[in-house]
Design an enzyme around this catalytic site. Structure first.
Site, PDB file in Angstrom:
ATOM      1  N   SER A 139       0.857  -1.192   0.000  1.00 17.09           N
ATOM      2  CA  SER A 139       0.000   0.000   0.000  1.00 17.09           C
ATOM      3  C   SER A 139       0.889   1.236   0.000  1.00 17.09           C
ATOM      4  O   SER A 139       2.080   1.154   0.363  1.00 17.09           O
ATOM      5  CB  SER A 139      -0.858   0.001   1.273  1.00 17.09           C
ATOM      6  OG  SER A 139      -1.532   1.225   1.438  1.00 17.09           O
ATOM      7  N   TYR A 152      -2.509  -1.581  10.118  1.00 16.97           N
ATOM      8  CA  TYR A 152      -2.507  -1.723   8.656  1.00 16.97           C
ATOM      9  C   TYR A 152      -1.165  -1.256   8.086  1.00 16.97           C
ATOM     10  O   TYR A 152      -0.527  -1.951   7.297  1.00 16.97           O
ATOM     11  CB  TYR A 152      -3.659  -0.906   8.065  1.00 16.97           C
ATOM     12  CG  TYR A 152      -3.788  -0.991   6.570  1.00 16.97           C
ATOM     13  CD1 TYR A 152      -4.386  -2.089   5.966  1.00 16.97           C
ATOM     14  CD2 TYR A 152      -3.327   0.033   5.741  1.00 16.97           C
ATOM     15  CE1 TYR A 152      -4.523  -2.168   4.586  1.00 16.97           C
ATOM     16  CE2 TYR A 152      -3.460  -0.029   4.373  1.00 16.97           C
ATOM     17  CZ  TYR A 152      -4.062  -1.128   3.794  1.00 16.97           C
ATOM     18  OH  TYR A 152      -4.193  -1.205   2.427  1.00 16.97           O
TER      19      TYR A 152
HETATM   20  N1  LIG Z   1      -8.463   0.067  -2.170  1.00 12.65           N
HETATM   21  C1  LIG Z   1      -7.413   0.788  -1.797  1.00 12.65           C
HETATM   22  O1  LIG Z   1      -7.461   2.021  -1.758  1.00 12.65           O
HETATM   23  C2  LIG Z   1      -6.139   0.093  -1.419  1.00 12.65           C
HETATM   24  C3  LIG Z   1      -5.002   0.913  -1.245  1.00 12.65           C
HETATM   25  C4  LIG Z   1      -3.806   0.291  -0.902  1.00 12.65           C
HETATM   26  C5  LIG Z   1      -3.742  -1.071  -0.758  1.00 12.65           C
HETATM   27  N2  LIG Z   1      -4.867  -1.831  -0.924  1.00 12.65           N
HETATM   28  C6  LIG Z   1      -4.732  -3.269  -0.735  1.00 12.65           C
HETATM   29  O2  LIG Z   1      -5.246  -3.941  -1.864  1.00 12.65           O
HETATM   30  C7  LIG Z   1      -5.738  -5.223  -1.466  1.00 12.65           C
HETATM   31  C8  LIG Z   1      -7.146  -5.416  -1.994  1.00 12.65           C
HETATM   32  O3  LIG Z   1      -7.967  -4.426  -1.409  1.00 12.65           O
HETATM   33  P1  LIG Z   1      -9.392  -3.990  -1.987  1.00 12.65           P
HETATM   34  O4  LIG Z   1      -9.422  -2.510  -1.934  1.00 12.65           O
HETATM   35  O5  LIG Z   1      -9.696  -4.690  -3.245  1.00 12.65           O
HETATM   36  O6  LIG Z   1     -10.314  -4.497  -0.785  1.00 12.65           O
HETATM   37  P2  LIG Z   1     -11.601  -5.444  -0.766  1.00 12.65           P
HETATM   38  O7  LIG Z   1     -12.065  -5.437   0.640  1.00 12.65           O
HETATM   39  O8  LIG Z   1     -12.540  -5.030  -1.817  1.00 12.65           O
HETATM   40  O9  LIG Z   1     -10.999  -6.866  -1.157  1.00 12.65           O
HETATM   41  C9  LIG Z   1     -10.196  -7.591  -0.265  1.00 12.65           C
HETATM   42  C10 LIG Z   1     -10.506  -9.056  -0.427  1.00 12.65           C
HETATM   43  O10 LIG Z   1      -9.696  -9.795   0.495  1.00 12.65           O
HETATM   44  C11 LIG Z   1     -10.499 -10.818   1.049  1.00 12.65           C
HETATM   45  N3  LIG Z   1     -10.003 -11.289   2.338  1.00 12.65           N
HETATM   46  C12 LIG Z   1     -10.034 -10.650   3.543  1.00 12.65           C
HETATM   47  N4  LIG Z   1      -9.539 -11.424   4.505  1.00 12.65           N
HETATM   48  C13 LIG Z   1      -9.190 -12.605   3.914  1.00 12.65           C
HETATM   49  C14 LIG Z   1      -8.622 -13.818   4.396  1.00 12.65           C
HETATM   50  N5  LIG Z   1      -8.336 -14.006   5.694  1.00 12.65           N
HETATM   51  N6  LIG Z   1      -8.379 -14.807   3.506  1.00 12.65           N
HETATM   52  C15 LIG Z   1      -8.686 -14.637   2.199  1.00 12.65           C
HETATM   53  N7  LIG Z   1      -9.230 -13.534   1.687  1.00 12.65           N
HETATM   54  C16 LIG Z   1      -9.486 -12.517   2.543  1.00 12.65           C
HETATM   55  C17 LIG Z   1     -11.875 -10.168   1.179  1.00 12.65           C
HETATM   56  O11 LIG Z   1     -12.890 -11.131   1.347  1.00 12.65           O
HETATM   57  C18 LIG Z   1     -11.970  -9.385  -0.122  1.00 12.65           C
HETATM   58  O12 LIG Z   1     -12.533 -10.136  -1.161  1.00 12.65           O
HETATM   59  C19 LIG Z   1      -5.635  -5.264   0.061  1.00 12.65           C
HETATM   60  O13 LIG Z   1      -4.463  -5.937   0.440  1.00 12.65           O
HETATM   61  C20 LIG Z   1      -5.546  -3.793   0.424  1.00 12.65           C
HETATM   62  O14 LIG Z   1      -4.901  -3.587   1.658  1.00 12.65           O
HETATM   63  C21 LIG Z   1      -6.053  -1.277  -1.266  1.00 12.65           C
END
Ligand SMILES: NC(=O)c1ccc[n+]([C@@H]2O[C@H](COP(=O)([O-])OP(=O)(O)OC[C@H]3O[C@@H](n4cnc5c(N)ncnc54)[C@H](O)[C@@H]3O)[C@@H](O)[C@H]2O)c1
Length: 254
Positions: A139, A152
């Site tokens: 991130s 986080y």
């Molecule tokens: N959206 C943003 O702005 C952003 C920014 C930086 C980093 N990220 C990172 O990107 C990745 C995806 O995030 P997103 O925004 O698509 O979020 P999201 O919540 O839409 O998707 C995350 C997915 O991870 C799954 N998950 C959670 N815990 C789990 C577990 N124990 N085992 C298996 N699956 C699990 C959830 O069910 C979900 O489908 C994450 O690692 C997040 O930290 C997102």
């Protein structure tokens, strides 16, 4: 350019958000994908949408047995494992002082220990396949000290470091390991914070807007593909310039 023909990729957190979009782009680039998540209905629906090149498997990234089953499944179903996208994650919005120890442990368990177990489990299969590419989703919060990210931020800095040492250990095995650092991107995770899509709606970044899942997925597919064959141990910020430093758009006197 970013051709994934003949490659099998496991994508965690693939049911929705960034993981689902990475799966869509990977399949469009020719890959076969195994989506793995704890959201079984959404995951199965996303896999159906992608057709015969995609499968869904239940995986809690914190469980070693789950990981062994999913890696074995991918090999049986598609013959090899060439790519892994450690994307599953949960977020938090607490100041360090108010974060509970229980919550800290849970976030680190999913966001960091999950990445460790995933890499550890997939490495033997990748060695057997003659190499591979691991893309760990960190991130922008893993590149800077971002208030209100507490557990986080700690987990995402950990993912960045783990990626680097893995890249060093696995270089001669032809396994590349890189981290991707999305900025604020519009997904189910962030939609609930009230952020809005569109130009001008996110002045925190030099580009003045939040990212779209497709813009992160493009970077993931690049790192999975042989186009990035000499890229390992890199940290790719896909954040609209958020982590360039303090945003100074106008110089005084001009
Ligand atoms: N959206 C943003 O702005 C952003 C920014 C930086 C980093 N990220 C990172 O990107 C990745 C995806 O995030 P997103 O925004 O698509 O979020 P999201 O919540 O839409 O998707 C995350 C997915 O991870 C799954 N998950 C959670 N815990 C789990 C577990 N124990 N085992 C298996 N699956 C699990 C959830 O069910 C979900 O489908 C994450 O690692 C997040 O930290 C997102």
């Amino acid at each position: 350019m970013n051709d994934l023909s003949g490659k099998t990729v496991i994508i965690t957190g693939g049911a929705r958000g960034l993981g689902a979009e990475a799966a869509r782009q990977a399949v469009a680039a020719g890959a076969r994908v195994v989506l793995a998540d704890v959201l079984d209905e959404e995951g199965a629906a996303t896999a159906r949408e992608l057709g015969d090149a995609a499968r869904y498997q239940h995986l809690d990234v914190t469980g070693e047995e789950d990981w062994q089953r999913v890696v074995a499944y991918a090999r049986e179903e598609f013959g090899s494992v060439d790519g892994l996208v450690n994307n599953a994650g949960i977020s938090t919005g607490m100041f360090l002082e108010t974060e509970s120890v229980e919550r800290f442990r849970k976030v680190v368990d999913i966001n960091l220990t999950g990445v460790f177990i995933g890499m550890k489990t997939v490495i033997p299969a990748m060695k057997e396949a003659g190499g591979g590419s691991i893309v760990n989703i960190s991130s922008a919060a893993g590149l800077m000290g971002l208030a209100l990210t507490s557990s986080y931020g700690a987990s995402k800095w950990g993912v960045r470091g783990l990626s680097k040492l893995a890249a060093v250990e696995l270089g001669t095995d032809r396994i590349r390991v890189n981290s991707v650092h999305p900025g604020m991107t519009y997904t189910p995770m962030t939609a609930e914070t009230g952020i809005r899509q569109g130009e001008g709606n996110y002045p925190n970044t030099p580009m003045g807007r939040v990212g779209e899942p497709g813009e992160i997925a493009g970077a993931v597919v690049f790192l999975l593909s042989d186009t990035s064959s000499y890229v390992t141990g890199a940290e790719l910020a896909v954040d609209g310039g958020w982590t360039t430093g303090p945003t100074v758009k106008y110089v005084m006197g001009q």
